[in-house]
Design a protein around this motif. Structure first.
Motif, PDB file in Angstrom:
ATOM      1  N   GLY A  56       0.816  -1.212   0.000  1.00 52.67           N
ATOM      2  CA  GLY A  56       0.000   0.000   0.000  1.00 52.67           C
ATOM      3  C   GLY A  56       0.844   1.253   0.000  1.00 52.67           C
ATOM      4  O   GLY A  56       0.530   2.247  -0.664  1.00 52.67           O
ATOM      5  N   TRP A  57       1.963   1.204   0.765  1.00 57.40           N
ATOM      6  CA  TRP A  57       2.874   2.351   0.766  1.00 57.40           C
ATOM      7  C   TRP A  57       3.429   2.594  -0.628  1.00 57.40           C
ATOM      8  O   TRP A  57       3.515   3.751  -1.088  1.00 57.40           O
ATOM      9  N   LEU A  58       3.806   1.529  -1.322  1.00 59.50           N
ATOM     10  CA  LEU A  58       4.349   1.667  -2.669  1.00 59.50           C
ATOM     11  C   LEU A  58       3.313   2.290  -3.606  1.00 59.50           C
ATOM     12  O   LEU A  58       3.639   3.168  -4.419  1.00 59.50           O
ATOM     13  N   ARG A  59       2.052   1.866  -3.466  1.00 62.12           N
ATOM     14  CA  ARG A  59       0.993   2.409  -4.328  1.00 62.12           C
ATOM     15  C   ARG A  59       0.745   3.892  -4.032  1.00 62.12           C
ATOM     16  O   ARG A  59       0.634   4.712  -4.942  1.00 62.12           O
ATOM     17  N   LYS A  65       1.068  10.660  -2.817  1.00 59.49           N
ATOM     18  CA  LYS A  65       0.485  10.941  -1.504  1.00 59.49           C
ATOM     19  C   LYS A  65       1.595  11.048  -0.448  1.00 59.49           C
ATOM     20  O   LYS A  65       2.644  10.430  -0.559  1.00 59.49           O
ATOM     21  N   GLN A  66       1.308  11.833   0.579  1.00 57.81           N
ATOM     22  CA  GLN A  66       2.165  11.866   1.762  1.00 57.81           C
ATOM     23  C   GLN A  66       1.691  10.762   2.702  1.00 57.81           C
ATOM     24  O   GLN A  66       0.541  10.758   3.135  1.00 57.81           O
ATOM     25  N   VAL A  67       2.570   9.809   3.011  1.00 54.63           N
ATOM     26  CA  VAL A  67       2.178   8.609   3.737  1.00 54.63           C
ATOM     27  C   VAL A  67       2.620   8.723   5.201  1.00 54.63           C
ATOM     28  O   VAL A  67       3.752   9.096   5.494  1.00 54.63           O
ATOM     29  N   ILE A  68       1.698   8.378   6.099  1.00 54.01           N
ATOM     30  CA  ILE A  68       1.967   8.330   7.534  1.00 54.01           C
ATOM     31  C   ILE A  68       2.009   6.858   7.930  1.00 54.01           C
ATOM     32  O   ILE A  68       0.999   6.162   7.872  1.00 54.01           O
ATOM     33  N   THR A  76      10.591   4.118   9.694  1.00 54.74           N
ATOM     34  CA  THR A  76       9.705   3.682   8.630  1.00 54.74           C
ATOM     35  C   THR A  76      10.098   4.373   7.338  1.00 54.74           C
ATOM     36  O   THR A  76      10.702   5.468   7.351  1.00 54.74           O
ATOM     37  N   GLN A  77       9.772   3.744   6.207  1.00 55.72           N
ATOM     38  CA  GLN A  77      10.060   4.357   4.919  1.00 55.72           C
ATOM     39  C   GLN A  77       9.071   5.462   4.586  1.00 55.72           C
ATOM     40  O   GLN A  77       9.276   6.215   3.643  1.00 55.72           O
ATOM     41  N   ALA A  78       7.976   5.564   5.336  1.00 58.16           N
ATOM     42  CA  ALA A  78       6.949   6.559   5.051  1.00 58.16           C
ATOM     43  C   ALA A  78       7.449   7.967   5.367  1.00 58.16           C
ATOM     44  O   ALA A  78       8.475   8.167   6.026  1.00 58.16           O
ATOM     45  N   ASP A  79       6.690   8.969   4.901  1.00 57.32           N
ATOM     46  CA  ASP A  79       7.081  10.359   5.111  1.00 57.32           C
ATOM     47  C   ASP A  79       6.937  10.767   6.573  1.00 57.32           C
ATOM     48  O   ASP A  79       7.697  11.611   7.060  1.00 57.32           O
ATOM     49  N   PHE A  80       5.957  10.210   7.274  1.00 54.36           N
ATOM     50  CA  PHE A  80       5.736  10.490   8.682  1.00 54.36           C
ATOM     51  C   PHE A  80       5.557   9.168   9.420  1.00 54.36           C
ATOM     52  O   PHE A  80       5.237   8.143   8.806  1.00 54.36           O
ATOM     53  N   ARG A  81       5.766   9.190  10.729  1.00 50.09           N
ATOM     54  CA  ARG A  81       5.638   7.980  11.534  1.00 50.09           C
ATOM     55  C   ARG A  81       4.709   8.214  12.704  1.00 50.09           C
ATOM     56  O   ARG A  81       4.823   9.227  13.406  1.00 50.09           O
ATOM     57  N   LEU A  82       3.772   7.275  12.920  1.00 49.41           N
ATOM     58  CA  LEU A  82       2.929   7.234  14.105  1.00 49.41           C
ATOM     59  C   LEU A  82       3.231   5.924  14.810  1.00 49.41           C
ATOM     60  O   LEU A  82       2.967   4.842  14.279  1.00 49.41           O
ATOM     61  N   PHE A 332      14.048  -3.223  -0.475  1.00 49.16           N
ATOM     62  CA  PHE A 332      12.584  -3.215  -0.483  1.00 49.16           C
ATOM     63  C   PHE A 332      12.050  -4.218  -1.496  1.00 49.16           C
ATOM     64  O   PHE A 332      11.074  -4.936  -1.224  1.00 49.16           O
ATOM     65  N   ARG A 333      12.680  -4.302  -2.662  1.00 55.57           N
ATOM     66  CA  ARG A 333      12.246  -5.263  -3.679  1.00 55.57           C
ATOM     67  C   ARG A 333      12.492  -6.690  -3.229  1.00 55.57           C
ATOM     68  O   ARG A 333      11.676  -7.594  -3.483  1.00 55.57           O
ATOM     69  N   ILE A 334      13.608  -6.926  -2.553  1.00 52.72           N
ATOM     70  CA  ILE A 334      13.894  -8.278  -2.064  1.00 52.72           C
ATOM     71  C   ILE A 334      12.860  -8.689  -1.023  1.00 52.72           C
ATOM     72  O   ILE A 334      12.338  -9.816  -1.048  1.00 52.72           O
ATOM     73  N   ALA A 335      12.560  -7.787  -0.092  1.00 53.37           N
ATOM     74  CA  ALA A 335      11.574  -8.100   0.945  1.00 53.37           C
ATOM     75  C   ALA A 335      10.208  -8.356   0.341  1.00 53.37           C
ATOM     76  O   ALA A 335       9.477  -9.254   0.779  1.00 53.37           O
ATOM     77  N   THR A 336       9.828  -7.578  -0.658  1.00 52.82           N
ATOM     78  CA  THR A 336       8.530  -7.776  -1.317  1.00 52.82           C
ATOM     79  C   THR A 336       8.458  -9.162  -1.954  1.00 52.82           C
ATOM     80  O   THR A 336       7.435  -9.852  -1.855  1.00 52.82           O
ATOM     81  N   ALA A 337       9.538  -9.605  -2.596  1.00 52.27           N
ATOM     82  CA  ALA A 337       9.557 -10.938  -3.213  1.00 52.27           C
ATOM     83  C   ALA A 337       9.495 -12.033  -2.158  1.00 52.27           C
ATOM     84  O   ALA A 337       8.797 -13.046  -2.337  1.00 52.27           O
ATOM     85  N   MET A 338      10.171 -11.851  -1.030  1.00 55.18           N
ATOM     86  CA  MET A 338      10.177 -12.884   0.006  1.00 55.18           C
ATOM     87  C   MET A 338       8.844 -12.981   0.731  1.00 55.18           C
ATOM     88  O   MET A 338       8.485 -14.059   1.231  1.00 55.18           O
ATOM     89  N   MET A 339       8.096 -11.878   0.817  1.00 53.32           N
ATOM     90  CA  MET A 339       6.805 -11.919   1.494  1.00 53.32           C
ATOM     91  C   MET A 339       5.763 -12.717   0.715  1.00 53.32           C
ATOM     92  O   MET A 339       4.719 -13.056   1.259  1.00 53.32           O
TER      93      MET A 339
END
Length: 397
Positions: A56-59, A65-68, A76-82, A332-339
């Motif tokens: 979802g973050w990738l999309r 979008k600014q991602v939290i 986190t790789q997102a722009d903001f962290r909660l 990130f691409r490696i983790a996506t493939a392993m998931m």
């Protein structure tokens, strides 16, 4: 204009809790934010700890979008962290960061509008002259009004005792500086074994503990240090380690620490420091989890080959989404493939479009921290024993 916030990629319970925290925080911030659908929101909260969070973050990132990122991880790789777990105070802090990014001056707004306590409505300002209120300036009117009763005989205003009760209800937090630091030994000493250091430690720890010279990665696996120590190597910035608290202070990026991981170290190379030296050396710096160093040590340990004790032909899987570093964008691409499921190292490399050596190093790092493990095919279920009933006797006869 209100800043718009949306929610996505989370279960109903998390969404309900977020909505409640948002409503309370937005009330404190005078309603400067609006909760809308994710497609219409400028800022979107996404559960990075869920299975579909990273995708979802990738999309959303591709959509501008600014991602939290809602996550229990320290980064986190997102722009903001909660951070998780979250509450109204954490939500207010995150929304203030969003407001700063969106160009909304909440400080100027707070000066013009009196703040309200969470869960209560703001009271209207009385439009009479010479009336003092708690936290509210005296209001004046242009027309003549009857003079109010002298203030002396009036009882104290009701809101006065409220802050005192709130202060008594919340205990004073104890800071680390308030606790006397124990006397530090002249050199670092052996510590008790660490819990949950990953499957690499379980396989390598006997051999590591038998060696007198170890790499920093091996010292972290064997957990042969205690207390607060400083490591300084030529060509590398100082590294401050708090072994008991499982944190370290050092450069924000990992690659400047390569010299620390390349050297063979003895216990005397780790200089024990007291409270004063620690405070002076780490002032103004951020403490980070020690597992981050273990992860990086695992990344460097194999140099493109799988760590000893693991089968290069086996299938490997990620147990949960790992924290990837900005210094290694292809992780990130490696983790996506392993998931997607258990796969061999070659299959992961092909699915991620990444060189095999990088895949192996990434798997090593996550084996060291317990985020990955070899996949073991489950045993087939055994057939239940035949039922011993009345009719089974006649059938056998």
């Amino acid at each position: 204009m209100a800043l718009t916030v949306g929610l996505t990629s989370m279960d109903k319970a998390t969404e309900t809790a977020l909505r409640a925290a948002f409503d309370a925080a937005n009330s404190e911030l005078q309603g400067r934010f609006q909760l809308v659908d994710e497609t219409a929101a400028d800022y979107v909260v996404i559960d990075m700890d869920s299975m579909y969070g990273p995708m979802g973050w990738l999309r959303l990132h591709a959509a501008g979008k600014q991602v939290i990122g809602l996550t229990s991880a320290p980064r986190t790789q997102a722009d903001f962290r909660l951070g998780r777990p979250f509450d109204t105070v954490a939500m207010i802090g995150m929304l203030r960061d969003v407001a700063t990014h969106g160009g909304v001056d909440l400080a100027a707004l707070a000066e013009s509008v009196p703040p309200t306590r969470a869960g209560t409505a703001s009271a209207p300002v009385p439009q009479v002259s010479n009336v003092d209120g708690i936290g509210t300036p005296a209001a004046t009117t242009s027309g003549a009004v009857d003079a109010p009763s002298p203030p002396a005989p009036l009882p104290p205003p009701a809101p006065i005792p409220a802050p005192a009760r709130a202060t008594e209800a919340v205990p004073e937090p104890v800071t680390p500086e308030a606790v006397p630091a124990p006397a530090m030994p002249a050199t670092a000493v052996v510590a008790e074994p660490e819990s949950a250091v990953g499957s690499v430690a379980a396989r390598l720890q006997p051999a590591v503990e038998a060696a007198s010279h170890r790499s920093l990665f091996e010292w972290l696996l064997a957990d042969g240090l205690r207390g607060r120590v400083r490591l300084q190597r030529e060509g590398s910035p100082a590294l401050w380690l708090d072994i008991d608290e499982r944190v370290y202070v050092g450069p924000a990026q990992l690659k400047p620490l390569d010299a620390c991981f390349a050297a063979q170290l003895e216990r005397e190379d780790f200089e024990a420091v007291d409270q004063a030296a620690w405070s002076a050396g780490t002032a103004g710096s951020e403490a980070r989890p020690l597992s981050r160093l273990t992860w990086y040590g695992g990344l460097l340990a194999g140099n493109g080959s799988l760590i000893a004790g693991f089968d290069p032909a086996a299938r490997y899987q990620l147990l949960k989404w790992p924290q990837t570093e900005r210094e290694f964008p292809r992780h990130f691409r490696i983790a996506t493939a392993m998931m997607k499921g258990p796969a061999t190292l070659a299959e992961i490399a092909e699915g991620s479009g990444t060189p095999l050596s990088e895949v192996v190093d990434f798997v090593n790092a996550n084996l060291a921290t317990g985020f990955a493990e070899p996949w073991v095919e489950p045993q087939p279920e055994t057939a239940p024993p035949p039922r011993q009933g009345l009719f089974s006797r006649f059938i056998r006869k």
